[in-house]
Design a protein around this motif. Structure first.
Motif, short mmCIF file in Angstrom:
data_model
loop_
_atom_site.label_atom_id
_atom_site.label_comp_id
_atom_site.label_asym_id
_atom_site.label_seq_id
_atom_site.Cartn_x
_atom_site.Cartn_y
_atom_site.Cartn_z
N GLY A 79 -14.58 5.33 -4.60
CA GLY A 79 -14.46 5.31 -2.92
C GLY A 79 -12.51 4.79 -2.52
O GLY A 79 -12.11 5.90 -3.75
N ILE A 80 -13.07 5.57 -1.12
CA ILE A 80 -11.27 6.42 -0.91
C ILE A 80 -10.28 4.70 0.24
O ILE A 80 -11.43 3.98 1.46
CB ILE A 80 -11.47 7.36 0.30
CG1 ILE A 80 -11.55 8.45 -0.81
CG2 ILE A 80 -10.01 7.55 1.19
CD1 ILE A 80 -12.10 9.62 -0.52
N ALA A 81 -9.52 4.39 -0.33
CA ALA A 81 -8.77 3.90 0.57
C ALA A 81 -8.08 3.84 1.81
O ALA A 81 -7.09 4.95 1.86
CB ALA A 81 -7.63 2.95 -0.43
N ALA A 82 -8.68 3.42 3.25
CA ALA A 82 -7.77 3.66 4.06
C ALA A 82 -6.64 3.13 4.70
O ALA A 82 -6.60 1.69 4.88
CB ALA A 82 -9.14 3.47 5.50
N PHE A 83 -5.78 3.50 5.00
CA PHE A 83 -4.65 2.65 5.60
C PHE A 83 -4.11 3.17 7.29
O PHE A 83 -4.38 3.61 8.04
CB PHE A 83 -3.25 3.33 4.50
CG PHE A 83 -3.21 3.42 3.23
CD1 PHE A 83 -2.33 1.85 3.36
CD2 PHE A 83 -3.96 3.75 2.35
CE1 PHE A 83 -1.89 2.07 1.58
CE2 PHE A 83 -3.87 2.97 0.94
CZ PHE A 83 -2.82 2.43 0.94
N LYS A 84 -2.89 1.86 7.59
CA LYS A 84 -3.10 1.99 9.17
C LYS A 84 -1.68 1.59 9.37
O LYS A 84 -1.09 0.76 8.85
CB LYS A 84 -3.51 0.70 9.68
CG LYS A 84 -2.36 0.64 11.56
CD LYS A 84 -3.81 2.12 12.20
CE LYS A 84 -3.17 1.21 13.99
NZ LYS A 84 -3.34 2.48 14.56
N ASP A 85 -0.76 3.12 9.39
CA ASP A 85 0.30 2.93 9.15
C ASP A 85 0.99 2.95 7.30
O ASP A 85 0.33 3.76 7.23
CB ASP A 85 1.65 1.57 9.36
CG ASP A 85 1.41 1.34 11.39
OD1 ASP A 85 1.51 2.34 11.32
OD2 ASP A 85 1.24 0.81 11.99
N ASP A 86 1.43 1.74 7.02
CA ASP A 86 1.76 1.85 5.57
C ASP A 86 0.74 0.56 4.86
O ASP A 86 0.21 0.74 3.45
CB ASP A 86 2.72 1.76 5.52
CG ASP A 86 3.45 0.60 5.53
OD1 ASP A 86 2.98 -0.24 6.11
OD2 ASP A 86 4.61 -0.17 4.72
N LYS A 87 0.36 0.57 5.62
CA LYS A 87 -1.01 -0.71 4.88
C LYS A 87 -2.22 -0.51 4.95
O LYS A 87 -2.59 0.18 5.60
CB LYS A 87 -0.93 -2.79 6.15
CG LYS A 87 0.58 -2.95 6.11
CD LYS A 87 0.78 -3.89 7.02
CE LYS A 87 1.82 -4.38 7.39
NZ LYS A 87 3.11 -3.77 7.67
N LEU A 88 -3.01 -0.94 3.41
CA LEU A 88 -4.60 -0.82 3.53
C LEU A 88 -5.68 -2.10 4.28
O LEU A 88 -4.96 -2.74 4.36
CB LEU A 88 -4.94 -1.41 2.38
CG LEU A 88 -6.09 -0.87 1.78
CD1 LEU A 88 -6.72 0.08 1.90
CD2 LEU A 88 -6.04 -2.16 0.21
#
Length: 393
Positions: free
Chosen positions: A221-230
């Protein structure tokens, strides 16, 4: 004569030696770092080399090839200094290979503790960063791994090999993270890693004393971030679409269903993609172009005549549909997370800077959600193997 003596004295001052030198026997060489969040503190794990166990002259010892030292603190610096109470030498991270972030900490935000690493003048920024999926980061560094004595070396080579030969993984260095977190219109995406099997067995030497290890790690899997948060994970199909769109696809496999629940095996040998933002009614639309080379590697479907150009063309179109389906699934997932991990906003900024000034403030919530994407995929099957249509009955 006095001038000559003065010149010689000045030259001697420049030859004072390495005043800041530190000998190898005074350092703990760190190859892997894992960071978790426990009880309101950072838990930092350092995997260091045990030189006597990996030396070519001394083999077969009873001790593990590495040792795990851990420290706790309100800051990364405090945690690193905390472990000096038990570590016999000062840690040195100039040879760091893998940096693992615990999922709990990744959801809280990564900028604050990465700041300490960036300020360390001994650290090089070419080490890879991954996220521990569904487990603590420290558990990953405790695994006994086959082939390579040190887990970090095994993880690094597996990540590099997987990125070249298996699409759902990406190799991201600290340098890349700095660029992405500093860039407008693009969010961070990191590869996940998890333990498969029993964690307790994975931490014992017996784990690598059988042909099939009881436990092992796997990139998934690939972890998607928003700003610097998962904020979420992409599954295998969505991860393949992500690597396709972001031009990170090198090689992978595609399976095409045919009669009798059998599959044709297609190997993607190379793929290039680029994005062009075209204007329509005053708004951008993303046109993504793929140029893909492939080979036939498995012909379980005997009704497919590989000597027929029309059959090859049909296979090419089917591969194109699979790639389009992966890309659409990836974009749909990213839009649901409101995270532009593809850097489409960054593309708008480069190609239409005046328009970007109007869209940048609410890009993930508005512009990215409304953006239309058009896929232009062209697959060329170059080889069908050395036997063509098999003669086996």
């Amino acid at each position: 004569m006095l001038q000559k003596a003065l010149m010689i004295s000045l030259c001697l001052l420049l030859l004072t030696g390495c005043w800041s030198r530190r000998e190898l026997n005074e350092l703990l060489i760190v190859l892997g770092v894992a960071v978790d969040w426990e009880d309101g503190e950072y838990l930092v794990s350092f995997q260091v080399v045990n030189p006597s166990e990996i030396s070519a002259q001394q083999r077969g010892g009873d001790r593990p090839p590495g040792t795990l030292y851990q420290g706790r603190g309100k800051t990364m610096f405090e945690a690193a200094r905390f472990l000096t109470a038990e570590a016999p030498r000062k840690v040195y991270i100039g040879h760091l290979q893998i940096f693992i972030i615990g999922e709990k900490l990744a959801r809280m935000g990564i900028s604050s503790f990465l700041d300490n690493t960036l300020r360390d003048n001994e650290a090089r920024m070419d080490f890879n960063v991954v996220v521990a999926k569904g487990t603590k980061a420290e558990d990953i560094l405790k695994i006994f791994t086959p082939m390579e004595k040190l887990p970090t070396q095994n993880m690094l080579r597996s990540l590099q090999t997987s990125e070249r030969s298996w699409a759902p993984t990406v190799s991201v260095t600290m340098d890349d993270i700095i660029d992405i977190l500093s860039e407008d219109g693009r969010e961070l995406a990191l590869t996940g890693i998890q333990v498969i099997g029993n964690q307790q067995l994975a931490e014992k030497k017996q784990n690598v004393e059988t042909f099939l290890p009881s436990s092992h790690f796997r990139y998934t899997g690939i972890a998607a971030f928003k700003d610097d948060k998962l904020i979420g994970w992409l599954n295998e199909k969505e991860s393949k679409g992500f690597t396709d769109i972001t031009n990170k696809l090198d090689s992978t496999s595609v399976e095409l269903l045919c009669s009798g629940n059998l599959y044709m095996g297609i190997e993607i040998t190379s793929s290039d993609s680029h994005i062009v933002m075209k204007m329509k009614d005053g708004m951008p639309e993303a046109h993504i172009y793929f140029q893909t080379e492939a080979n036939v590697v498995d012909r379980s479907c005997k009704d497919v005549d590989l000597s027929d150009p029309a059959a090859i063309e049909t296979l090419e179109h089917r591969v194109e549909k699979v790639m389009k389906s992966n890309a659409e699934a990836s974009v749909k997932r990213a839009k649901s997370l409101k995270s532009d991990i593809f850097g489409l906003g960054s593309t708008v900024e480069r190609q239409h800077p005046a328009l970007w000034k109007k869209l940048q403030y609410n890009w993930d919530e508005d512009g990215f959600q409304m953006l239309k994407l058009h896929y232009h995929i062209k697959v060329h099957i170059r080889k069908i193997g050395t036997i063509g249509n098999s003669t086996m009955k």
